[in-house]
Design an enzyme around this catalytic site. Structure first.
Site, PDB file in Angstrom:
ATOM      1  CG  ASP A  99      16.609  22.180   8.685  1.00 27.73           C
ATOM      2  OD1 ASP A  99      17.197  23.226   8.367  1.00 27.73           O
ATOM      3  OD2 ASP A  99      15.529  22.158   9.294  1.00 27.73           O
ATOM      4  CG  ASP A 202      18.585  27.365  10.026  1.00 27.76           C
ATOM      5  OD1 ASP A 202      17.412  27.336  10.405  1.00 27.76           O
ATOM      6  OD2 ASP A 202      19.523  27.806  10.721  1.00 27.76           O
ATOM      7  CD  GLU A 256      14.321  30.143   9.201  1.00 27.93           C
ATOM      8  OE1 GLU A 256      13.583  30.209  10.177  1.00 27.93           O
ATOM      9  OE2 GLU A 256      15.551  29.920   9.294  1.00 27.93           O
ATOM     10  CG  HIS A 329      11.360  23.909  14.012  1.00 27.82           C
ATOM     11  ND1 HIS A 329      11.257  24.225  12.676  1.00 27.82           N
ATOM     12  CD2 HIS A 329      12.561  24.396  14.404  1.00 27.82           C
ATOM     13  CE1 HIS A 329      12.338  24.857  12.287  1.00 27.82           C
ATOM     14  NE2 HIS A 329      13.153  24.986  13.305  1.00 27.82           N
ATOM     15  CG  ASP A 330      11.885  28.160  14.579  1.00 27.37           C
ATOM     16  OD1 ASP A 330      12.413  27.405  15.416  1.00 27.37           O
ATOM     17  OD2 ASP A 330      12.458  28.501  13.522  1.00 27.37           O
TER      18      ASP A 330
HETATM   19  O1  TEU Z   1      15.295  30.014  12.713  1.00 31.24           O
HETATM   20  C1  TEU Z   1      15.686  31.321  12.416  1.00 31.24           C
HETATM   21  C2  TEU Z   1      14.885  32.327  13.018  1.00 31.24           C
HETATM   22  O2  TEU Z   1      14.665  33.344  12.434  1.00 31.24           O
HETATM   23  C3  TEU Z   1      14.375  32.019  14.365  1.00 31.24           C
HETATM   24  O3  TEU Z   1      15.393  32.180  15.276  1.00 31.24           O
HETATM   25  C4  TEU Z   1      13.306  32.905  14.719  1.00 31.24           C
HETATM   26  O4  TEU Z   1      13.734  34.211  14.823  1.00 31.24           O
HETATM   27  C5  TEU Z   1      12.803  32.448  16.041  1.00 31.24           C
HETATM   28  O5  TEU Z   1      12.733  31.059  16.033  1.00 31.24           O
HETATM   29  C6  TEU Z   1      11.469  32.995  16.270  1.00 31.24           C
HETATM   30  O6  TEU Z   1      11.082  32.554  17.489  1.00 31.24           O
HETATM   31  C7  TEU Z   1      16.116  28.982  12.309  1.00 31.24           C
HETATM   32  C8  TEU Z   1      15.608  27.676  12.861  1.00 31.24           C
HETATM   33  O7  TEU Z   1      14.340  27.419  12.321  1.00 31.24           O
HETATM   34  C9  TEU Z   1      15.608  27.748  14.350  1.00 31.24           C
HETATM   35  O8  TEU Z   1      15.047  26.619  14.940  1.00 31.24           O
HETATM   36  C10 TEU Z   1      17.038  27.929  14.792  1.00 31.24           C
HETATM   37  O9  TEU Z   1      17.081  28.134  16.169  1.00 31.24           O
HETATM   38  C11 TEU Z   1      17.711  29.110  14.104  1.00 31.24           C
HETATM   39  O10 TEU Z   1      17.457  29.159  12.714  1.00 31.24           O
HETATM   40  C12 TEU Z   1      19.206  29.014  14.243  1.00 31.24           C
HETATM   41  O11 TEU Z   1      19.709  27.974  13.464  1.00 31.24           O
END
Ligand code: TEU
Length: 555
Positions: A99, A202, A256, A329-330
């Site tokens: 990542d 990311d 992403e 994971h989000d």
């Molecule tokens: O996620 C980016 C992102 O768009 C998320 O914040 C999304 O809006 C949110 O998770 C929806 O619930 C990435 C990573 O995957 C995330 O885990 C991180 O918190 C974020 O970037 C910041 O690095």
């Protein structure tokens, strides 16, 4: 370096290390834990793994806040452990994707500490620091970030503010500065020279910001987004990384992308432009919310998912490469989502159906840890049981803002990112075989019956179904190169599509409902061409609840 495009035959398993396997009894997953489960992944059949951040970090956002890119967070292990992980994976024919979090660092990164404390620091220009208004009483503009906060934080009692599109502890980097870009290239090279096979980048579409730094109106969620998403120099920056570093290795990148249009995405992944290999767009996970805001939930309708599939399969056909996923994971778990059912009677059956439906299109399929055994959302009962900075911030916001309160409180628990982060359920012991002590996040009580041990023992489990699906997918050039044809674009409950090349076709037919449904299309296919299904016996003219079938014909 010759690019072999190996990623087109990859199935990638995402590991969220703190929740995967704890090897040393501190309740926190670690790299030796991952190593101990590589044979499990080999058995599943995946040939690539994406590991969420393991770098040194104060863990304000579970590692997405990095304080040292060239070191490993002590709870995950050491750099030696990491090197061993890479070696052990390669020994088993499994590639490793890291990542890459370079839109921001942690506020504990030495660059930021120096920039914060010292106006003349050479690192000051590594970050986005601007004078506030009214002698520093007000931030430079009205932008807000992703975790429901103002995007600026004042630097002590000075007039200056730094930009952070995520938590306060995640200051945004200034990509306008060529020195910073050289630092990023150096980080890439450090891992690529170790033999890492690529990066999941990311929030990569946030790295270029419009430089006017003016307030934006209307002030709704993500105020200022037109200035900080898909900014003016995004393509240029990515091209530079690609030409200067990535193209010297046979690796892949998956970016992403947040709120990117198809047109912007085509530019990001067209091979001739040399930017990214593929992207994650969130159109599929936005099918059950309004305006791309997960807190404002909407009823899932299959026709909207079909629209998304058509858009991306047609849109990138022969132009670029797709990624395919239903969890990460989000996101909350896919069981009980996208038309599937969390009722035990249907849980695995419907999960098999959804798996088949998203897996056999053109693109690289991703599987998130636990998805292969049908893990469900966490059984959280109160806000104190959550750990994630996002839900904590949103909870605070809901206390302060009477307008947002009912919206947030209604959906917050269900859409929380912690739902996907509960410890991996290896067996039915007290801590699910994840750890010998109480883990950092609550173990789901359903580990009693949803766990790896049980899945491996039962021949008809979701795990074994994934094995078959992966075997069928890897190396199948009809799926890889095929044109996507939606066979029932208007049907409300059945998804039916064909992947077609001159060499043959693969047809997927899935029932997204608990009802038995008549389907004339079925009569066109011969049972002897059926290569996969979640039922043993099949009716000629109808699909049973959540039934899915795959036919393959070679010309
Ligand atoms: O996620 C980016 C992102 O768009 C998320 O914040 C999304 O809006 C949110 O998770 C929806 O619930 C990435 C990573 O995957 C995330 O885990 C991180 O918190 C974020 O970037 C910041 O690095």
């Amino acid at each position: 370096m010759k690019q072999t495009n190996w990623y087109k035959d990859a199935v990638i398993y995402q590991i969220y290390p703190r929740s995967f396997k704890d090897s040393n009894g501190d309740g926190f997953g670690d790299i030796p834990g991952i190593i101990s489960k590589l044979d499990y992944l080999k058995d599943l059949g995946v040939n690539c793994v994406w590991v969420s951040p393991v770098y040194d970090s104060p863990q304000e956002d579970n590692g997405y806040d990095i304080s040292n890119y060239k070191d490993i967070y002590y709870k995950f292990g050491t750099m030696k452990d990491f090197d061993l992980l890479l070696e052990e994976m390669h020994k088993r024919g499994i590639r490793l994707i890291m990542d890459l979090v370079v839109n921001h660092t942690s506020s504990k990164h030495p660059w930021f500490i120096d920039a914060y404390n010292n106006k003349d620091s050479k690192y000051r220009d590594y970050y986005i620091i601007r004078k506030g208004k009214k002698g520093g009483k007000k931030p430079p503009n009205n932008w807000t970030g992703f975790f429901g906060e103002k995007a600026w934080e004042r630097i002590g009692d000075t007039e200056d503010y730094y930009l952070h599109l995520f938590a306060k502890g995640q200051p945004d980097l200034n990509w306008e500065n060529p020195k910073l870009r050289e630092e990023v290239k150096d980080i890439l090279k450090f891992y690529l020279d170790k033999g890492v096979d690529g990066f999941r980048c990311d929030v990569i579409t946030l790295i270029s910001k419009k430089q006017d730094f003016k307030s934006r109106f209307p002030k709704i969620a993500l105020t200022g987004k037109d200035a900080y998403i898909n900014g003016p120099r995004l393509h240029e920056f990515l091209h530079e990384l690609n030409v200067d570093v990535l193209s010297n290795y046979d690796v892949m990148t998956v970016g992403e992308t947040v709120l990117s249009t198809l047109k912007q995405s085509i530019d990001l992944v067209s091979p001739s432009r040399k930017e990214l290999t593929m992207i994650f767009n969130f159109d599929n996970t936005d099918t059950d919310n309004y305006f791309g805001v997960k807190y404002i939930k909407k009823k899932f309708r299959l026709k909207n998912l079909k629209k998304v599939y058509r858009k991306w399969q047609h849109g990138l056909y022969k132009v670029g490469w797709n990624s395919l996923f239903i969890e990460n994971h989000d996101q909350r778990r896919s069981v009980g989502r996208f038309g599937t059912s969390s009722k035990e009677e249907y849980r695995e059956l419907s999960a098999k159906m959804l798996a088949t439906s998203y897996f056999l299109m053109s693109g690289t399929p991703f599987i998130y840890q636990g998805q292969e055994i049908g893990m469900t959302n966490g059984d959280f009962k109160s806000i104190d049981e959550f750990e994630d900075v996002e839900i904590k911030n949103m909870y605070e916001l809901s206390k302060k803002n009477a307008f947002l309160r009912p919206i947030l409180r209604k959906s917050m628990f269900e859409v929380s990112r912690d739902n996907a982060r509960t410890p991996m359920q290896w067996d039915n012991s007290e801590f699910a075989g994840f750890s010998s002590v109480k883990p950092w996040l609550k173990v789901n009580a359903n580990k009693e019956y949803i766990n790896v041990k049980d899945s491996l023992e039962r021949e008809d489990s979701l795990f074994h179904y994934y094995q078959k699906l992966i075997k069928f997918r890897i190396g199948n050039s009809i799926i890889k190169d095929g044109e996507y044809i939606d066979l029932l674009p208007r049907h409300k409950r059945i998804l039916a599509y064909k992947m077609k090349t001159d060499a043959g076709e693969v047809v997927v037919i899935s029932n997204f409902s608990t009802k038995e449904i008549k389907c004339k299309l079925l009569t066109k296919f011969n049972d002897k061409n059926m290569v996969l299904s979640n039922y043993d016996k099949h009716n000629l003219v109808s699909l049973k609840p959540y039934e899915t079938r795959v036919y393959e014909c070679k010309f």
